[in-house]
Design a protein around this motif. Sequence first.
Motif, short mmCIF file in Angstrom:
data_model
loop_
_atom_site.label_atom_id
_atom_site.label_comp_id
_atom_site.label_asym_id
_atom_site.label_seq_id
_atom_site.Cartn_x
_atom_site.Cartn_y
_atom_site.Cartn_z
N ILE A 116 0.85 -1.20 0.00
CA ILE A 116 0.00 0.00 0.00
C ILE A 116 0.88 1.25 0.00
O ILE A 116 0.59 2.22 -0.71
N SER A 117 1.96 1.23 0.74
CA SER A 117 2.88 2.38 0.79
C SER A 117 3.46 2.66 -0.59
O SER A 117 3.54 3.81 -1.03
N VAL A 118 3.88 1.61 -1.30
CA VAL A 118 4.46 1.80 -2.64
C VAL A 118 3.41 2.36 -3.59
O VAL A 118 3.70 3.27 -4.39
N ILE A 119 2.19 1.87 -3.50
CA ILE A 119 1.12 2.37 -4.38
C ILE A 119 0.85 3.84 -4.10
O ILE A 119 0.73 4.66 -5.02
N VAL A 120 0.77 4.22 -2.82
CA VAL A 120 0.52 5.61 -2.47
C VAL A 120 1.67 6.50 -2.95
O VAL A 120 1.45 7.57 -3.52
N GLU A 121 2.92 6.05 -2.74
CA GLU A 121 4.07 6.83 -3.20
C GLU A 121 4.08 6.97 -4.73
O GLU A 121 4.41 8.04 -5.26
N THR A 122 3.70 5.93 -5.43
CA THR A 122 3.63 6.00 -6.89
C THR A 122 2.57 6.99 -7.34
O THR A 122 2.80 7.80 -8.24
#
Length: 131
Positions: A116-122
Amino acid sequence: MEIIQIVGLGLVATVLVLVVREQKPMFGFLLAAFTGLFIFLFVIGKIETVIGVLEQLADRSGIPSIYLKTVLKIIGIAYIAEFGSQIVRDAGQESIASKIEFAGKILILVMAVPIISVIVETVLGLLPVGS
Protein backbone atom coordinates in the motif's frame (compact mmCIF):
# COMPACT_ATOMS: atom_id res chain seq x y z
CA MET A 1 -11.04 -35.05 -12.95
CA GLU A 2 -9.44 -34.85 -9.57
CA ILE A 3 -12.45 -32.93 -8.34
CA ILE A 4 -14.51 -36.12 -8.69
CA GLN A 5 -12.08 -37.91 -6.36
CA ILE A 6 -12.23 -35.05 -3.88
CA VAL A 7 -16.01 -34.85 -3.94
CA GLY A 8 -16.25 -38.65 -3.62
CA LEU A 9 -13.93 -38.61 -0.63
CA GLY A 10 -15.92 -35.78 0.88
CA LEU A 11 -19.21 -37.59 0.45
CA VAL A 12 -17.88 -40.86 1.91
CA ALA A 13 -16.32 -39.00 4.82
CA THR A 14 -19.56 -37.11 5.43
CA VAL A 15 -21.57 -40.33 5.63
CA LEU A 16 -18.99 -41.85 7.99
CA VAL A 17 -18.97 -38.73 10.16
CA LEU A 18 -22.76 -38.77 10.41
CA VAL A 19 -22.72 -42.46 11.43
CA VAL A 20 -19.82 -42.15 13.89
CA ARG A 21 -20.96 -38.84 15.39
CA GLU A 22 -23.95 -40.47 17.05
CA GLN A 23 -21.77 -42.97 18.92
CA LYS A 24 -18.55 -41.01 19.42
CA PRO A 25 -18.76 -37.30 18.61
CA MET A 26 -15.02 -36.83 19.10
CA PHE A 27 -14.19 -39.45 16.47
CA GLY A 28 -16.62 -37.78 14.11
CA PHE A 29 -14.80 -34.49 14.51
CA LEU A 30 -11.39 -36.13 14.07
CA LEU A 31 -12.58 -37.89 10.93
CA ALA A 32 -13.86 -34.59 9.53
CA ALA A 33 -10.62 -32.80 10.44
CA PHE A 34 -8.40 -35.47 8.88
CA THR A 35 -10.54 -35.51 5.75
CA GLY A 36 -10.15 -31.76 5.44
CA LEU A 37 -6.42 -32.01 6.02
CA PHE A 38 -6.10 -34.78 3.41
CA ILE A 39 -7.97 -32.72 0.83
CA PHE A 40 -5.82 -29.69 1.68
CA LEU A 41 -2.61 -31.69 1.21
CA PHE A 42 -3.99 -33.20 -2.02
CA VAL A 43 -4.48 -29.80 -3.63
CA ILE A 44 -1.49 -27.98 -2.12
CA GLY A 45 0.77 -29.49 -4.78
CA LYS A 46 -1.30 -27.81 -7.48
CA ILE A 47 -0.51 -24.40 -6.01
CA GLU A 48 3.20 -24.89 -6.74
CA THR A 49 2.46 -24.80 -10.47
CA VAL A 50 0.49 -21.58 -10.12
CA ILE A 51 3.28 -19.97 -8.09
CA GLY A 52 5.81 -20.94 -10.77
CA VAL A 53 3.72 -19.29 -13.50
CA LEU A 54 3.24 -16.15 -11.40
CA GLU A 55 7.00 -15.94 -10.75
CA GLN A 56 7.70 -16.18 -14.48
CA LEU A 57 5.16 -13.44 -15.20
CA ALA A 58 6.69 -11.24 -12.48
CA ASP A 59 10.19 -11.78 -13.89
CA ARG A 60 9.09 -10.86 -17.42
CA SER A 61 7.22 -7.77 -16.25
CA GLY A 62 10.06 -6.49 -14.07
CA ILE A 63 8.04 -6.51 -10.84
CA PRO A 64 10.40 -6.94 -7.86
CA SER A 65 10.07 -10.42 -6.42
CA ILE A 66 9.51 -9.04 -2.90
CA TYR A 67 6.06 -7.80 -3.95
CA LEU A 68 5.08 -11.13 -5.48
CA LYS A 69 6.30 -12.97 -2.38
CA THR A 70 4.30 -10.63 -0.16
CA VAL A 71 1.14 -11.15 -2.21
CA LEU A 72 1.63 -14.92 -2.11
CA LYS A 73 2.10 -14.78 1.67
CA ILE A 74 -1.11 -12.78 1.96
CA ILE A 75 -2.96 -15.38 -0.11
CA GLY A 76 -1.45 -18.15 2.02
CA ILE A 77 -2.55 -16.45 5.24
CA ALA A 78 -6.08 -16.11 3.86
CA TYR A 79 -6.29 -19.79 2.86
CA ILE A 80 -4.80 -21.10 6.10
CA ALA A 81 -7.02 -18.86 8.25
CA GLU A 82 -10.10 -19.98 6.31
CA PHE A 83 -9.10 -23.66 6.56
CA GLY A 84 -8.40 -23.40 10.29
CA SER A 85 -11.59 -21.53 11.03
CA GLN A 86 -13.66 -24.09 9.11
CA ILE A 87 -12.15 -26.96 11.11
CA VAL A 88 -12.83 -25.13 14.36
CA ARG A 89 -16.35 -24.32 13.14
CA ASP A 90 -16.85 -28.05 12.44
CA ALA A 91 -16.05 -28.65 16.10
CA GLY A 92 -18.85 -26.27 17.04
CA GLN A 93 -16.63 -23.44 18.28
CA GLU A 94 -17.99 -20.52 16.30
CA SER A 95 -16.44 -17.85 18.52
CA ILE A 96 -12.91 -19.27 18.18
CA ALA A 97 -13.42 -19.58 14.40
CA SER A 98 -14.32 -15.89 14.29
CA LYS A 99 -11.15 -15.03 16.22
CA ILE A 100 -9.02 -17.03 13.76
CA GLU A 101 -10.59 -15.16 10.85
CA PHE A 102 -10.03 -11.84 12.63
CA ALA A 103 -6.37 -12.68 13.29
CA GLY A 104 -5.96 -13.65 9.64
CA LYS A 105 -7.38 -10.30 8.54
CA ILE A 106 -5.03 -8.41 10.86
CA LEU A 107 -2.01 -10.36 9.58
CA ILE A 108 -3.08 -9.69 5.99
CA LEU A 109 -3.32 -5.99 6.75
CA VAL A 110 0.15 -5.98 8.31
CA MET A 111 1.60 -7.80 5.29
CA ALA A 112 -0.12 -5.41 2.87
CA VAL A 113 1.25 -2.18 4.40
CA PRO A 114 4.48 -2.14 2.32
CA ILE A 115 2.54 -2.70 -0.90
CA ILE A 116 0.00 0.00 0.00
CA SER A 117 2.88 2.38 0.79
CA VAL A 118 4.46 1.80 -2.64
CA ILE A 119 1.12 2.37 -4.38
CA VAL A 120 0.52 5.61 -2.47
CA GLU A 121 4.07 6.83 -3.20
CA THR A 122 3.63 6.00 -6.89
CA VAL A 123 0.34 7.90 -7.06
CA LEU A 124 1.88 10.87 -5.24
CA GLY A 125 4.76 10.82 -7.71
CA LEU A 126 2.33 11.07 -10.61
CA LEU A 127 0.51 14.10 -9.18
CA PRO A 128 1.69 17.57 -10.30
CA VAL A 129 3.81 19.41 -7.72
CA GLY A 130 2.81 22.83 -6.32
CA SER A 131 -0.93 22.84 -6.83
